[in-house]
Scaffold this motif. Sequence first.
Motif, mmCIF file in Angstrom:
data_model
loop_
_atom_site.group_PDB
_atom_site.id
_atom_site.type_symbol
_atom_site.label_atom_id
_atom_site.label_comp_id
_atom_site.label_asym_id
_atom_site.label_seq_id
_atom_site.Cartn_x
_atom_site.Cartn_y
_atom_site.Cartn_z
ATOM 1 N N SER A 75 21.502 46.371 62.657
ATOM 2 C CA SER A 75 20.995 47.192 61.556
ATOM 3 C C SER A 75 21.617 48.586 61.553
ATOM 4 O O SER A 75 21.764 49.204 60.486
ATOM 5 C CB SER A 75 19.473 47.303 61.638
ATOM 6 O OG SER A 75 19.074 48.011 62.802
ATOM 7 N N PHE B 170 19.868 35.357 60.103
ATOM 8 C CA PHE B 170 19.778 36.258 61.256
ATOM 9 C C PHE B 170 18.448 36.150 62.000
ATOM 10 O O PHE B 170 18.187 36.939 62.909
ATOM 11 C CB PHE B 170 19.986 37.710 60.810
ATOM 12 C CG PHE B 170 21.350 37.992 60.255
ATOM 13 C CD1 PHE B 170 22.487 37.531 60.913
ATOM 14 C CD2 PHE B 170 21.509 38.717 59.082
ATOM 15 C CE1 PHE B 170 23.755 37.776 60.403
ATOM 16 C CE2 PHE B 170 22.771 38.970 58.571
ATOM 17 C CZ PHE B 170 23.890 38.496 59.233
ATOM 18 N N LYS C 277 19.117 42.533 66.534
ATOM 19 C CA LYS C 277 18.860 42.985 65.163
ATOM 20 C C LYS C 277 18.886 44.501 65.084
ATOM 21 O O LYS C 277 19.388 45.081 64.107
ATOM 22 C CB LYS C 277 17.513 42.446 64.680
ATOM 23 C CG LYS C 277 17.476 40.933 64.487
ATOM 24 C CD LYS C 277 16.089 40.473 64.080
ATOM 25 C CE LYS C 277 16.024 38.952 63.967
ATOM 26 N NZ LYS C 277 14.651 38.477 63.656
ATOM 27 N N LEU D 256 16.611 42.607 57.954
ATOM 28 C CA LEU D 256 17.093 41.567 58.852
ATOM 29 C C LEU D 256 16.005 40.582 59.242
ATOM 30 O O LEU D 256 16.299 39.443 59.602
ATOM 31 C CB LEU D 256 17.705 42.205 60.109
ATOM 32 C CG LEU D 256 19.008 42.989 59.892
ATOM 33 C CD1 LEU D 256 19.499 43.556 61.220
ATOM 34 C CD2 LEU D 256 20.077 42.090 59.279
ATOM 35 N N ARG E 40 16.650 47.486 59.144
ATOM 36 C CA ARG E 40 16.043 46.649 60.187
ATOM 37 C C ARG E 40 14.985 45.700 59.613
ATOM 38 O O ARG E 40 14.891 44.536 60.021
ATOM 39 C CB ARG E 40 15.419 47.558 61.258
ATOM 40 C CG ARG E 40 14.712 46.808 62.380
ATOM 41 C CD ARG E 40 15.721 45.975 63.177
ATOM 42 N NE ARG E 40 15.051 45.292 64.281
ATOM 43 C CZ ARG E 40 14.406 44.137 64.158
ATOM 44 N NH1 ARG E 40 14.376 43.537 62.974
ATOM 45 N NH2 ARG E 40 13.838 43.568 65.191
#
Length: 472
Positions: free
Chosen positions: A338, A326, A334, A320, A317
């Motif tokens: 993830s 992204f 997200k 990202l 996470r």
Amino acid sequence: MPYPLLLGAFLLLLDLLLWRAIPVERRNWRTAARVVAFLLFTGVLLSAGISPLQPPPWPEDLARNLIATVLEITWWLFAARTLTVVIGLLLIARSGHTGRLLQDVLGALIFLVAIVAAAAYVMQLPVKGLLATSGVMAIVIGLALQSTLSDVFSGIVLNTTRPYQIDDWISIDGTEGKVIDIDWRATRLLTGNGSMAVIPNSVAAKAKLLNFSRPNDVHGVSISVVVPASVRPRKVLDALEKTLQGSSALLAVPKPKATIKTSTLESVEYEASGFVAAMDQKTSVRNQMFDLAHRHLVAAGVIWNPENDTRPWSRQRSLLEDVRIFRALSSEEKDSLSQRMIAVEYPADQVILGVDEASDHVLVIGTGVVSAAVHDGEKLLEAGRMGPGEVLGVEGLLDDAMSAAEFRTLTSCLLYRIDKAEVKQCLEQRHEVKDALGKLQSVRQQNSQSLLLQKPAAIKKGGFLHWLQRKP
């Protein structure tokens, strides 16, 4: 009035005109013209029966005697000026700009000797008394100008030993800047903020001096990071070593290194240092090293303020947040993405994706350093290095293109796979993701093309063997 005396005056005027007419850049021509004019002037005086070592032989002819006296005194000054110009040409040919100060000092001494000689030989003045009086005056003036003379002689030492030259980037007692001039009194530096620093030569000769331009092909660059003492040093050193490997601008020799600088009960200071080939690279490479160090330290799990960390995210996470394509996704999107990222480990020196290959996944680098190389004929040419938070395998998302580069691990790496079908859903739902991906591919393509278009510098042959080959 005898013609030789008029011819001597004409030669003096001709010398001044030639000195003004010949461009300053043609220093050899100007010097040659002055030497020829001086020799002709000397020949004219001797042919007229005038010797610079004796007073004029016509005491009964006042006008003729006065002109001859002026020409003899002029001969001594002309000789001093010619000798000064010749010495200046030799000094500048060997030392460049740094020989000018020594040239000025020698020129002043030569003119002083010429004036004393003209007073003794031409005007028959009592030179001993003059020298004694001038010696006393020199002592008085020397005491009054002690600091100025210290700067002058320090400037001579600096120009002779040459610890720095014009255009060198130096630091004198903490004052850092580019040398733009070295004169009688001071060294002038152009600092990084555009201001001018004037440092007396006597201070520069005694101060601690760092010359960042020597040697001219190796320049040190380093960064320091402070980490809580609770973090294991090996973890930090590994991250900093990956930082150094992640910058392709750092030279392989001398080898970059990461070390512990200082330590306290609360924190430990680490230093990562290396070398670059050009002085103008230092700032950009140093900024890049700071960014890489932060990314690799975070990837290693280093947290500076754990009590202030209000987002207990997983590693996937957190990554990202750093992946540019992204960033337009919402926090919920997200979180969902993830959870479907799969970790894959790669050892060092393993090909992740080859040229003209396609991947079924988008790969996000979690830890380690990946090298991207493009084909240049029959060999691979490194185009760049990638670190945590960067992606590969994005080809085929917007078109049917294959990978134009080979991606190989330089260190052991942990990558996270994202199925391309899920990424394509993001492209359909978020046009911002599609735009960011298009920009990323365009930048990578331009960088690859510009790298391949660069022509290597021609190697000039030299040395004794090359000289033998050229001989008939």
